[in-house]
Write an enzyme that holds these catalytic residues in place. Structure first.
Site, PDB file in Angstrom:
ATOM      1  N   ARG A  19      50.611 -35.341 -35.456  1.00  0.00           N
ATOM      2  CA  ARG A  19      50.908 -33.827 -35.075  1.00  0.00           C
ATOM      3  C   ARG A  19      52.052 -33.967 -34.179  1.00  0.00           C
ATOM      4  O   ARG A  19      53.263 -33.556 -34.790  1.00  0.00           O
ATOM      5  CB  ARG A  19      49.615 -33.259 -34.699  1.00  0.00           C
ATOM      6  N   ASP A  20      52.317 -34.402 -32.970  1.00  0.00           N
ATOM      7  CA  ASP A  20      53.168 -34.306 -32.172  1.00  0.00           C
ATOM      8  C   ASP A  20      54.257 -35.251 -32.557  1.00  0.00           C
ATOM      9  O   ASP A  20      55.432 -35.019 -32.247  1.00  0.00           O
ATOM     10  CB  ASP A  20      52.706 -34.703 -30.522  1.00  0.00           C
ATOM     11  N   HIS A 210      48.386 -35.747 -20.780  1.00  0.00           N
ATOM     12  CA  HIS A 210      49.199 -35.767 -21.995  1.00  0.00           C
ATOM     13  C   HIS A 210      50.739 -36.317 -21.590  1.00  0.00           C
ATOM     14  O   HIS A 210      51.240 -35.183 -20.917  1.00  0.00           O
ATOM     15  CB  HIS A 210      49.287 -34.743 -23.113  1.00  0.00           C
ATOM     16  N   HIS A 212      54.717 -37.945 -21.561  1.00  0.00           N
ATOM     17  CA  HIS A 212      55.673 -38.406 -22.307  1.00  0.00           C
ATOM     18  C   HIS A 212      56.440 -39.410 -21.546  1.00  0.00           C
ATOM     19  O   HIS A 212      56.178 -39.437 -20.287  1.00  0.00           O
ATOM     20  CB  HIS A 212      56.682 -37.220 -22.671  1.00  0.00           C
ATOM     21  N   CYS A 243      59.277 -32.986 -27.701  1.00  0.00           N
ATOM     22  CA  CYS A 243      59.140 -31.530 -28.142  1.00  0.00           C
ATOM     23  C   CYS A 243      60.668 -30.962 -28.572  1.00  0.00           C
ATOM     24  O   CYS A 243      61.840 -31.023 -28.133  1.00  0.00           O
ATOM     25  CB  CYS A 243      58.953 -30.725 -26.800  1.00  0.00           C
ATOM     26  N   ASN A 252      56.220 -39.371 -26.646  1.00  0.00           N
ATOM     27  CA  ASN A 252      54.930 -39.571 -26.012  1.00  0.00           C
ATOM     28  C   ASN A 252      54.595 -41.044 -25.538  1.00  0.00           C
ATOM     29  O   ASN A 252      55.414 -42.083 -25.979  1.00  0.00           O
ATOM     30  CB  ASN A 252      53.745 -39.061 -26.667  1.00  0.00           C
TER      31      ASN A 252
END
Length: 315
Positions: A19-20, A210, A212, A243, A252
């Protein structure tokens, strides 16, 4: 924490790469390959995945195949599958695809929230209430706070700004909370301040971190989180991610690097590191450029080499 005396305590890793990580890739990744990677991650021991997102296909065309992709995953019964949803329509689509958990997200920063969701924080929190009403009792509810530790537009994010979002999640009965270091601005002091504020205001609310690795201290922040008692972390296979609505937000923290750190520090992840590194190399081949993961290149610490550079048996 006494790392010299391993506790073998379980730390849960939530994989967010499909996803990310995938959402920022401009070249469309075939649906079957996405499902294949999810299956390979589960086979390697990952049991929690934020597998995709039910956002508008116009906003994130890479994930327009969310429903179809999940339908192709063969090992779904072996894992807890979550999906990101921005609004009521996304929640309905996610529930229709049979996800185990819906993830709402609101930024602690007004400017970032407008760039990311085209809405004010108040407007996004109103949408969260709609999602909660739709999904409650049908799937678990997770609330994510984007830019929880810093914003590229506004700078430092006050704890009170993050708590405004967190308080709403708690009031709506969300059972999980993720603090998102969306732009890699978290530092040990900012992580400590926010986690302790949550402990005071909402004792017992499970927190997931979470991070990065934009400024190279993502895993250092994990160590701080471990000392604070946090036992849930999101990470992205091969270090994918960043992002698209935040300038300079690179990938990440890397899942296989995180597994290596945790296992070497005496924790249990339940993940087969060699198998996970193989998935990371597969992802790198699919993306078609070198990715940030280190362990997938170097191997575990105990790999031995002969004088001619050939790998020997691990021992």
């Amino acid at each position: 924490m006494d790392y010299a005396n391993p506790s073998h305590e379980r730390v849960t890793i939530i994989e967010v790469g499909t996803r990310d990580g995938f959402q920022s890739e401009k070249t469309f990744i075939p649906t079957a390959i996405k499902a294949e990677i999810v299956d390979a991650l589960i086979a390697a021991g990952i049991r929690d995945l934020e597998a995709t997102s039910f956002v508008s296909p116009r906003a994130v065309p890479q994930l327009a195949d969310a429903h179809e992709m999940l339908a192709l995953v063969k090992r779904r019964a072996q894992a807890h599958i979550a999906a990101l949803v921005p609004n009521a329509r996304g929640a309905e689509r996610a529930l229709g695809a049979g996800v185990d958990e819906v993830v709402c997200f609101v930024s602690a920063s007004e400017t970032h929230n407008k760039a990311n969701l085209n809405n004010t924080v108040d407007g996004s929190l109103a949408a969260v209430r709609e999602v909660a009403d739709i999904a409650r009792g049908k799937a678990e509810l997770r609330g994510a706070v984007a830019c929880a530790f810093g914003c590229p537009f506004e700078g430092d994010v006050p704890v009170a700004a993050a708590m405004r979002v967190i308080d709403t999640y708690a009031a709506l009965g969300f059972t999980q909370l993720t603090l998102g270091d969306t732009t890699g601005m978290a530092t040990p002091p900012t992580v400590t301040r926010l986690v302790r504020a949550i402990e005071r205001a909402h004792p017992g609310l499970p927190v997931t971190l979470h991070f990065h690795n934009t400024r190279g201290i993502g895993l250092a922040n994990v160590m701080v989180g471990l000392d604070l008692g946090i036992r849930r972390y999101e990470a992205s296979i091969a270090g994918l991610g960043g992002c698209p609505f935040a300038p300079g937000a690179t990938g990440n923290i890397c899942t296989e690097d995180l597994v290596y750190l945790l296992e070497e520090s005496g924790f249990d992840t339940g993940v087969d590191l060699e198998a996970l590194a193989a998935v990371a190399r597969r992802v790198e081949a699919v993306i078609g450029r070198p990715l940030a993961g280190q362990v997938m290149k170097a191997g575990p610490r105990l790999r031995k080499y002969s004088l001619d550079g050939a790998a020997c048996a691990v021992g």
